[in-house]
Design a protein around this motif. Structure first.
Motif, PDB file in Angstrom:
ATOM      1  N   ARG A 111       0.832  -1.209   0.000  1.00 37.17           N
ATOM      2  CA  ARG A 111       0.000   0.000   0.000  1.00 37.17           C
ATOM      3  C   ARG A 111       0.868   1.261   0.000  1.00 37.17           C
ATOM      4  O   ARG A 111       0.541   2.252  -0.654  1.00 37.17           O
ATOM      5  CB  ARG A 111      -0.936  -0.027   1.208  1.00 37.17           C
ATOM      6  N   LEU A 114       2.179   1.721  -3.483  1.00 39.41           N
ATOM      7  CA  LEU A 114       1.111   2.215  -4.357  1.00 39.41           C
ATOM      8  C   LEU A 114       0.850   3.697  -4.126  1.00 39.41           C
ATOM      9  O   LEU A 114       0.613   4.454  -5.067  1.00 39.41           O
ATOM     10  CB  LEU A 114      -0.176   1.414  -4.136  1.00 39.41           C
ATOM     11  N   ARG A 115       0.886   4.113  -2.884  1.00 43.34           N
ATOM     12  CA  ARG A 115       0.702   5.536  -2.588  1.00 43.34           C
ATOM     13  C   ARG A 115       1.832   6.370  -3.192  1.00 43.34           C
ATOM     14  O   ARG A 115       1.614   7.476  -3.697  1.00 43.34           O
ATOM     15  CB  ARG A 115       0.643   5.762  -1.069  1.00 43.34           C
ATOM     16  N   PHE A 117       3.588   5.585  -5.891  1.00 41.50           N
ATOM     17  CA  PHE A 117       3.390   5.641  -7.341  1.00 41.50           C
ATOM     18  C   PHE A 117       2.265   6.608  -7.710  1.00 41.50           C
ATOM     19  O   PHE A 117       2.352   7.317  -8.697  1.00 41.50           O
ATOM     20  CB  PHE A 117       3.115   4.260  -7.920  1.00 41.50           C
ATOM     21  N   LYS A 118       1.216   6.619  -6.888  1.00 40.74           N
ATOM     22  CA  LYS A 118       0.100   7.536  -7.156  1.00 40.74           C
ATOM     23  C   LYS A 118       0.544   8.989  -6.987  1.00 40.74           C
ATOM     24  O   LYS A 118       0.128   9.863  -7.750  1.00 40.74           O
ATOM     25  CB  LYS A 118      -1.087   7.232  -6.243  1.00 40.74           C
ATOM     26  N   SER A 119       1.378   9.225  -5.984  1.00 45.30           N
ATOM     27  CA  SER A 119       1.847  10.616  -5.778  1.00 45.30           C
ATOM     28  C   SER A 119       2.794  11.044  -6.888  1.00 45.30           C
ATOM     29  O   SER A 119       2.826  12.213  -7.275  1.00 45.30           O
ATOM     30  CB  SER A 119       2.491  10.753  -4.408  1.00 45.30           C
ATOM     31  N   SER A 121       2.654   9.963 -10.025  1.00 43.97           N
ATOM     32  CA  SER A 121       1.892  10.077 -11.276  1.00 43.97           C
ATOM     33  C   SER A 121       1.081  11.361 -11.329  1.00 43.97           C
ATOM     34  O   SER A 121       0.705  11.794 -12.394  1.00 43.97           O
ATOM     35  CB  SER A 121       1.007   8.866 -11.474  1.00 43.97           C
ATOM     36  N   ARG A 122       0.887  12.058 -10.278  1.00 45.02           N
ATOM     37  CA  ARG A 122       0.101  13.286 -10.276  1.00 45.02           C
ATOM     38  C   ARG A 122       0.931  14.445 -10.598  1.00 45.02           C
ATOM     39  O   ARG A 122       1.746  15.012 -10.803  1.00 45.02           O
ATOM     40  CB  ARG A 122      -0.544  13.538  -8.922  1.00 45.02           C
TER      41      ARG A 122
END
Length: 122
Positions: A111, A114-115, A117-119, A121-122
Motif C-alpha cells: 500500500r 502504491l501511494r 506511485f500515485k503521488s 503520477s500526479r
C-alpha cells in the motif's frame, strides 16, 4: 431407657470392630432357631440392596428426563457459544496463523508503494 440401648449397640459395634466376634452373634449361632436370624438377615440385606438400587435407578431416570426436556435449549446454547467463539478465532489453523504478521507487513508495504506511485503520477 434410650441411652442404654444406644450405649449397648455402640459397645456391641466396638466389640465386633475390635475382635471380629460379638456376643450377640455367638448367641445367635448357639440358638436352636439360628436359621430364623440368618433368614431375617438375608431378607433385610436383599431388601436393602433392592431398595437402594431402585432409588439409584429412579434418580438416574429423573436426571435423564431433565436432560431430555432441556435438550433443545441446551443444543441452541451450545451452538451459540461455538458460533461466538468462531467469530473471534482466526480463519487459519494454528501453524499457518503465524504467517498473518508477515502477510500484513507485505500488505502495508504494498500500500505504501502504491501511494508513492500515485503521488509520482500526479
Amino acid at each position: 431407657s434410650g441411652g442404654d440401648s444406644v450405649a449397648s449397640w455402640l459397645a456391641a459395634l466396638t466389640e465386633v470392630w475390635l475382635t471380629g466376634e460379638s456376643a450377640a452373634l455367638a448367641c445367635a449361632r448357639r440358638s436352636p432357631q439360628k436359621w430364623v436370624a440368618w433368614w431375617f438377615l438375608l431378607f433385610f440385606s436383599l431388601t436393602t440392596v433392592i431398595l437402594i438400587l431402585n432409588m439409584l435407578i429412579a434418580q438416574m431416570a429423573k436426571t435423564f428426563d431433565t436432560v431430555w426436556e432441556m435438550r433443545t435449549s441446551s443444543f441452541l446454547h451450545s451452538r451459540a457459544q461455538i458460533i461466538q467463539k468462531a467469530r473471534t478465532m482466526s480463519l487459519a489453523p494454528p501453524p499457518l496463523n503465524l504467517l498473518g504478521l508477515p502477510a500484513a507487513a507485505v500488505l502495508v508495504a504494498a500500500r505504501a508503494v502504491l501511494r508513492c506511485f500515485k503521488s509520482f503520477s500526479r
